[in-house]
Design a protein around this motif. Structure first.
Motif, PDB file in Angstrom:
ATOM      1  N   GLU A  92      -6.532  -0.242  -5.877  1.00 37.47           N
ATOM      2  CA  GLU A  92      -7.740   0.577  -5.657  1.00 37.47           C
ATOM      3  C   GLU A  92      -7.637   1.387  -4.362  1.00 37.47           C
ATOM      4  O   GLU A  92      -8.329   2.384  -4.198  1.00 37.47           O
ATOM      5  N   ALA A  93      -6.794   0.934  -3.433  1.00 34.61           N
ATOM      6  CA  ALA A  93      -6.687   1.649  -2.147  1.00 34.61           C
ATOM      7  C   ALA A  93      -5.832   2.914  -2.258  1.00 34.61           C
ATOM      8  O   ALA A  93      -5.712   3.679  -1.297  1.00 34.61           O
ATOM      9  N   ARG A 145      -5.150   1.500 -13.618  1.00 31.59           N
ATOM     10  CA  ARG A 145      -6.582   1.236 -13.381  1.00 31.59           C
ATOM     11  C   ARG A 145      -7.310   0.997 -14.696  1.00 31.59           C
ATOM     12  O   ARG A 145      -8.278   0.230 -14.744  1.00 31.59           O
ATOM     13  N   ARG A 168      -5.621  -6.019  -7.137  1.00 33.94           N
ATOM     14  CA  ARG A 168      -6.672  -5.023  -7.369  1.00 33.94           C
ATOM     15  C   ARG A 168      -6.925  -4.204  -6.101  1.00 33.94           C
ATOM     16  O   ARG A 168      -6.998  -2.980  -6.153  1.00 33.94           O
ATOM     17  N   ASP A 169      -7.021  -4.874  -4.961  1.00 34.78           N
ATOM     18  CA  ASP A 169      -7.332  -4.147  -3.718  1.00 34.78           C
ATOM     19  C   ASP A 169      -6.251  -3.127  -3.377  1.00 34.78           C
ATOM     20  O   ASP A 169      -6.560  -1.999  -2.987  1.00 34.78           O
ATOM     21  N   HIS A 170      -4.982  -3.511  -3.528  1.00 39.63           N
ATOM     22  CA  HIS A 170      -3.899  -2.568  -3.195  1.00 39.63           C
ATOM     23  C   HIS A 170      -3.891  -1.386  -4.172  1.00 39.63           C
ATOM     24  O   HIS A 170      -3.621  -0.263  -3.774  1.00 39.63           O
ATOM     25  N   GLU A 190      -7.174 -10.620  -6.815  1.00 38.32           N
ATOM     26  CA  GLU A 190      -7.965  -9.735  -5.956  1.00 38.32           C
ATOM     27  C   GLU A 190      -7.041  -8.866  -5.086  1.00 38.32           C
ATOM     28  O   GLU A 190      -7.303  -7.688  -4.860  1.00 38.32           O
ATOM     29  N   THR A 191      -5.920  -9.470  -4.643  1.00 37.34           N
ATOM     30  CA  THR A 191      -4.983  -8.726  -3.793  1.00 37.34           C
ATOM     31  C   THR A 191      -4.390  -7.555  -4.560  1.00 37.34           C
ATOM     32  O   THR A 191      -4.341  -6.427  -4.048  1.00 37.34           O
ATOM     33  N   THR A 233     -15.843   5.003  -1.458  1.00 32.83           N
ATOM     34  CA  THR A 233     -15.449   3.620  -1.767  1.00 32.83           C
ATOM     35  C   THR A 233     -14.563   3.011  -0.676  1.00 32.83           C
ATOM     36  O   THR A 233     -14.531   1.799  -0.519  1.00 32.83           O
ATOM     37  N   HIS A 234     -13.823   3.849   0.048  1.00 29.99           N
ATOM     38  CA  HIS A 234     -12.915   3.357   1.102  1.00 29.99           C
ATOM     39  C   HIS A 234     -13.135   4.160   2.386  1.00 29.99           C
ATOM     40  O   HIS A 234     -12.251   4.904   2.844  1.00 29.99           O
ATOM     41  N   ASP A 278       0.833  -1.208   0.000  1.00 37.94           N
ATOM     42  CA  ASP A 278       0.000   0.000   0.000  1.00 37.94           C
ATOM     43  C   ASP A 278       0.864   1.252   0.000  1.00 37.94           C
ATOM     44  O   ASP A 278       0.416   2.326   0.406  1.00 37.94           O
TER      45      ASP A 278
END
Ligand code: SF4
Ligand code: SF4
Length: 401
Positions: A58-59, A84, A54-56, A51-52, A338-339, A30
């Protein structure tokens, strides 16, 4: 996505402590350096992202604090927007993603946005927003961030011999009408003749940040056409829009039919604080003022001194600095929706730093920061006012009303 951009990172790690998400989450993935590693992996393969990954990715707030910290000139904002776009191309997001895309695109449809802001306003007036806030959770959080509509929407202005064109934006135009009118007045006091082309639309920054590159490019072409036929400067009063409009040249660099026009358009764009001259407006009582550095002004456009000089020139103003002034407040476009957990942690830190400076007013050049900070101050029981720079310069005494 340009591979040469990715190659600029030398993995020195000097950006880590300036990255708000690294500070909150404490994970290398991150941080800017960690994210660049993930993006390198993404472009070297062709499959769907994990997924990991993508999550990092998107964060990331796309706050660009890492660009300020980086000694190697890594264009992180551009890299993240490209990454993105790759995510969107490779994902099969299904119904959820297509609904999200439609919701995001509301900002680019004037009538739809007008209805949305009016409904939100009505919900506020009949007490629905207060009720939602009492419910707690994500709905309460979203309700706390809803803008109160500042009077009627802002309409286009056609002035012969105009010396300045105003980029009115989307949410600004519908929800911040008074700020737009104050912007015109402040420019006109400076001797400018201001026109506001009616055929303009959302700048597309939210789309670009979300990886909706094709739509972002479409909106850019629309705006370039709307402001054609004149070489006047284009003034903007929202930090996120300004940073993105100044990047239209890069956004359309690969489009031979538009690249030159996009570059010329971008060269005309100025933030309000870059064009207004300091003048001795007067507050009728002494005021302690905190200037809030919006990320897309400080990191995105390197604009830090000009708004402060404008505020210092106002008689009665004592400008006070806060700790860590360039750390993101957690607003970041729709990031706070979103977060919410990360956004709330950043909001708390920002509000704590502001309250410690004991200001009467917090002045900002970005509507998202204003809403995020106002909500945080309210939660913390502070009565300090949050105002846009244009409204403060137009009438400093509005801080008392
Ligand atoms: S843009 Fe902001 S959140 Fe994203 S990696 Fe850079 S400093 Fe961190
Ligand atoms: S982004 Fe810049 S500061 Fe961060 S690790 Fe890479 S080269 Fe170093």
């Amino acid at each position: 996505m340009r591979r040469e951009d990715l190659a600029t990172c030398i993995s020195c790690g000097l950006c880590l402590n300036d990255c708000p998400t690294y500070r909150v989450l404490g994970e290398e993935a991150d941080s800017p350096r960690g994210r660049i590693q993930l993006i390198r992996g993404l472009v070297e393969t062709e499959g769907a992202p994990t997924e990991t990954t993508r999550d990092h990715l998107e964060a990331c707030l796309v706050c660009r604090a890492c660009e300020t910290a980086c000694p190697s000139g890594v264009p992180f904002g551009r890299i993240m927007e490209g990454a993105r776009e790759v995510l969107r191309e490779r994902e099969d997001g299904g119904l959820g993603e297509s609904l999200g895309r439609t919701a995001l695109d509301t900002v680019a449809h004037r009538r739809r946005l007008a209805w949305f802001t009016r409904l939100t306003d009505l919900a506020r007036r009949v007490g629905l927003l207060r009720l939602s806030r009492a419910l707690g959770g994500r709905i309460a959080w979203a309700a706390s961030l809803a803008p109160a509509r500042e009077g009627p929407s802002f309409e286009g202005i056609d002035r012969p011999g105009a010396t300045t064109a105003l980029f009115a934006g989307c949410v600004m135009r519908e929800a911040f009408g008074e700020t737009e009118r104050a912007t015109v007045r402040v420019l006109e006091i400076d001797g400018e003749t201001v026109s506001v082309p009616d055929e303009q639309t959302c700048c597309g920054a939210l789309h670009a940040h979300a990886g909706e590159g094709e739509r972002a490019r479409e909106l850019a072409r629309y705006n370039i056409d709307a402001f054609a036929g004149s070489d006047t400067k284009i003034v903007v009063n929202a930090a996120g829009c300004g940073a993105h409009l100044k990047a239209y040249g890069e956004l359309l660099a690969e489009d031979p039919a538009w690249a030159d026009r996009a570059k010329r358009f971008a060269a005309r764009v100025r933030d309000l604080s870059e064009v207004v001259r300091p003048r001795a407006a007067r507050a009728s009582r002494p005021l302690r003022v905190v200037y809030q550095d919006a990320c897309h002004l400080a990191h995105g456009q390197r604009i830090r001194t000009q708004p402060r000089a404008l505020l210092r020139a106002v008689e009665g103003v004592t400008l006070v600095e806060i700790a860590d002034p360039e750390r993101c407040c957690g607003s970041a476009g729709v990031y706070n929706l979103t977060h919410p957990e990360i956004a709330r942690a950043l909001q708390r830190d920002k509000v704590k730093a502001i309250i410690a400076a004991r200001p009467d007013v917090i002045v900002s050049g970005n509507p998202g920061c204003m809403l995020q900070i106002a909500a945080g101050l309210k939660d913390a029981g502070s009565s300090a006012r949050v105002m846009h720079l244009a409204r403060f310069l137009d009438d400093p005494d509005a801080a008392f009303r």
